[in-house]
Design a protein around this motif. Structure first.
Motif, PDB file in Angstrom:
ATOM      1  N   GLY A  21       0.781  -1.226   0.000  1.00 24.27           N
ATOM      2  CA  GLY A  21       0.000   0.000   0.000  1.00 24.27           C
ATOM      3  C   GLY A  21       0.808   1.269   0.000  1.00 24.27           C
TER       4      GLY A  21
ATOM      5  N   SER B 299       2.257   4.730  -1.088  1.00 25.55           N
ATOM      6  CA  SER B 299       1.504   5.791  -1.780  1.00 25.55           C
ATOM      7  C   SER B 299       1.763   5.791  -3.280  1.00 25.55           C
ATOM      8  CB  SER B 299       1.861   7.156  -1.198  1.00 25.55           C
ATOM      9  OG  SER B 299       3.229   7.454  -1.410  1.00 25.55           O
TER      10      SER B 299
ATOM     11  N   ARG C 224      -0.495   3.256  -4.720  1.00 26.35           N
ATOM     12  CA  ARG C 224      -1.880   3.760  -4.721  1.00 26.35           C
ATOM     13  C   ARG C 224      -2.063   4.819  -5.814  1.00 26.35           C
ATOM     14  NH1 ARG C 224      -4.555   2.785   0.706  1.00 26.35           N
ATOM     15  NH2 ARG C 224      -2.971   1.969   2.141  1.00 26.35           N
TER      16      ARG C 224
ATOM     17  N   THR D 287      -6.123   0.155  -4.175  1.00 22.67           N
ATOM     18  CA  THR D 287      -7.238   0.629  -3.361  1.00 22.67           C
ATOM     19  C   THR D 287      -7.134  -0.002  -1.978  1.00 22.67           C
ATOM     20  OG1 THR D 287      -8.685  -1.208  -3.974  1.00 22.67           O
ATOM     21  CG2 THR D 287      -8.683   0.733  -5.428  1.00 22.67           C
ATOM     22  N   ASP D 288      -7.928   0.487  -1.056  1.00 22.96           N
ATOM     23  CA  ASP D 288      -7.940  -0.133   0.269  1.00 22.96           C
ATOM     24  C   ASP D 288      -8.327  -1.603   0.175  1.00 22.96           C
ATOM     25  OD1 ASP D 288      -7.133   2.113   1.682  1.00 22.96           O
ATOM     26  OD2 ASP D 288      -9.164   2.816   2.044  1.00 22.96           O
TER      27      ASP D 288
ATOM     28  N   VAL E 245       0.371   4.164   5.173  1.00 29.80           N
ATOM     29  CA  VAL E 245      -0.790   5.046   5.169  1.00 29.80           C
ATOM     30  C   VAL E 245      -0.297   6.482   5.207  1.00 29.80           C
ATOM     31  CG1 VAL E 245      -2.300   3.368   6.311  1.00 29.80           C
ATOM     32  CG2 VAL E 245      -1.003   4.995   7.692  1.00 29.80           C
TER      33      VAL E 245
ATOM     34  N   GLU F  45      -1.461  10.975   4.012  1.00 31.95           N
ATOM     35  CA  GLU F  45      -2.320  11.920   3.311  1.00 31.95           C
ATOM     36  C   GLU F  45      -1.534  12.767   2.324  1.00 31.95           C
ATOM     37  OE1 GLU F  45      -0.587  14.527   6.533  1.00 31.95           O
ATOM     38  OE2 GLU F  45      -0.953  12.402   6.160  1.00 31.95           O
TER      39      GLU F  45
ATOM     40  N   THR G 121      -9.855   6.087   8.210  1.00 35.20           N
ATOM     41  CA  THR G 121     -10.576   5.296   7.206  1.00 35.20           C
ATOM     42  C   THR G 121      -9.658   4.274   6.545  1.00 35.20           C
ATOM     43  OG1 THR G 121     -12.116   7.100   6.761  1.00 35.20           O
ATOM     44  CG2 THR G 121     -11.910   5.406   5.070  1.00 35.20           C
ATOM     45  N   GLN G 122      -8.442   4.698   6.202  1.00 37.37           N
ATOM     46  CA  GLN G 122      -7.478   3.755   5.625  1.00 37.37           C
ATOM     47  C   GLN G 122      -7.261   2.564   6.556  1.00 37.37           C
ATOM     48  OE1 GLN G 122      -4.074   6.361   4.765  1.00 37.37           O
ATOM     49  NE2 GLN G 122      -4.339   5.904   2.590  1.00 37.37           N
TER      50      GLN G 122
ATOM     51  N   ASN H  98     -10.304   0.174   6.759  1.00 39.03           N
ATOM     52  CA  ASN H  98     -10.511  -0.643   5.562  1.00 39.03           C
ATOM     53  C   ASN H  98      -9.361  -1.614   5.306  1.00 39.03           C
ATOM     54  OD1 ASN H  98     -12.936   0.686   5.059  1.00 39.03           O
ATOM     55  ND2 ASN H  98     -11.974   2.231   3.754  1.00 39.03           N
ATOM     56  N   ASP H  99      -8.137  -1.148   5.530  1.00 41.60           N
ATOM     57  CA  ASP H  99      -6.970  -1.970   5.200  1.00 41.60           C
ATOM     58  C   ASP H  99      -6.794  -3.137   6.162  1.00 41.60           C
ATOM     59  OD1 ASP H  99      -6.522  -0.110   3.223  1.00 41.60           O
ATOM     60  OD2 ASP H  99      -4.791   0.821   4.195  1.00 41.60           O
TER      61      ASP H  99
END
Length: 241
Positions: A95, A97, A100, A106-107, A128, A130, A146-147, A150-151
């Protein structure tokens, strides 16, 4: 007690010959490195074989930069966990960046890769973080929460490393203030079932800021990009004070 993990992510750099040159310059610097520090190199796939041979018997662990969620199949350009474990890979970045951003991760696919890695005994390093736009909009906390939600569905937190990488600080020369990195990593830890998961910081980590970064109480290591490509530079990071 939380483990310290210092990882070098070589991205798409170094031929096999360059890898051997790196090791000749790097390994002698580890003679006095504290034993509790886990040292990890994550090279391109073409370098994994030569590193597996060259690192045998050393204290440096071998990591890969990605793993697919299936054990085999018609997935051109991907790599399966059994292929990695066969040559001694212990860790795998999941994951990042750049995966992604450029390759449509995606998650959902990150979650699948995390579970596949753990199924075969690999320790995933989940990234993870931003973007600058998200940070400026005040979305850092909600995005990372949220990451993680979901992850980490059905992921074993006893076999996991997390790397907080503010995307705006990767390869830009901009470094997140150490106190802010510490704050966000503390937020990440508060979202976990296992508070002892090692959480790294990544984003323009350099020899001249490693001591300040590692002095922060929530930070358990670093995921290093460009500064891990030079033996002396990465050795200084590994041997932070």
């Amino acid at each position: 007690m939380r483990k310290i993990v210092i990882a070098g992510n070589w991205k798409m750099f170094k031929t096999q010959a360059e890898t051997q040159d790196f090791l000749r310059g790097f390994l002698p610097h580890l003679d006095n490195t504290p034993e509790e520090r886990e040292i990890l190199l994550c090279p391109p796939f073409t370098d994994l074989g030569i590193l597996s041979q060259s690192l045998h018997g050393s204290r440096v662990q071998l990591g890969a930069q990605n793993v697919h969620w299936e054990d085999s199949g018609a997935y051109t350009g991907e790599i399966a966990a059994p292929m990695l474990t066969e040559i001694g890979v212990r860790y795998v970045i999941v994951g990042h960046s750049e995966r992604r951003q450029y390759f449509g991760e995606t998650d959902e696919t990150v979650n699948l890769r995390l579970k596949a890695a753990q199924k075969h005994g690999l320790t995933p390093v989940l990234c993870v973080g931003e973007t600058k736009q998200q940070r400026d909009a005040g979305q850092t906390e909600s995005l990372i929460t949220t990451q993680l939600e979901n992850d980490l569905v059905n992921v074993d937190q006893d076999n996991l490393v997390i790397a907080y990488e503010p995307i705006w600080a990767i390869g830009t020369g901009d470094t997140c203030e150490t106190t802010e990195a510490n704050r966000v990593i503390g937020l990440i830890r508060s979202q976990l079932k296992n508070p002892n998961v090692p959480i790294q910081y990544g984003g323009s980590v350099k020899p001249n800021n490693i001591d300040e970064i590692m002095a922060q109480p929530e930070i358990d290591g670093v995921l290093v990009g460009g500064a891990s490509l030079e033996p002396e530079s990465f050795a200084r990071i590994v041997n932070y004070q």
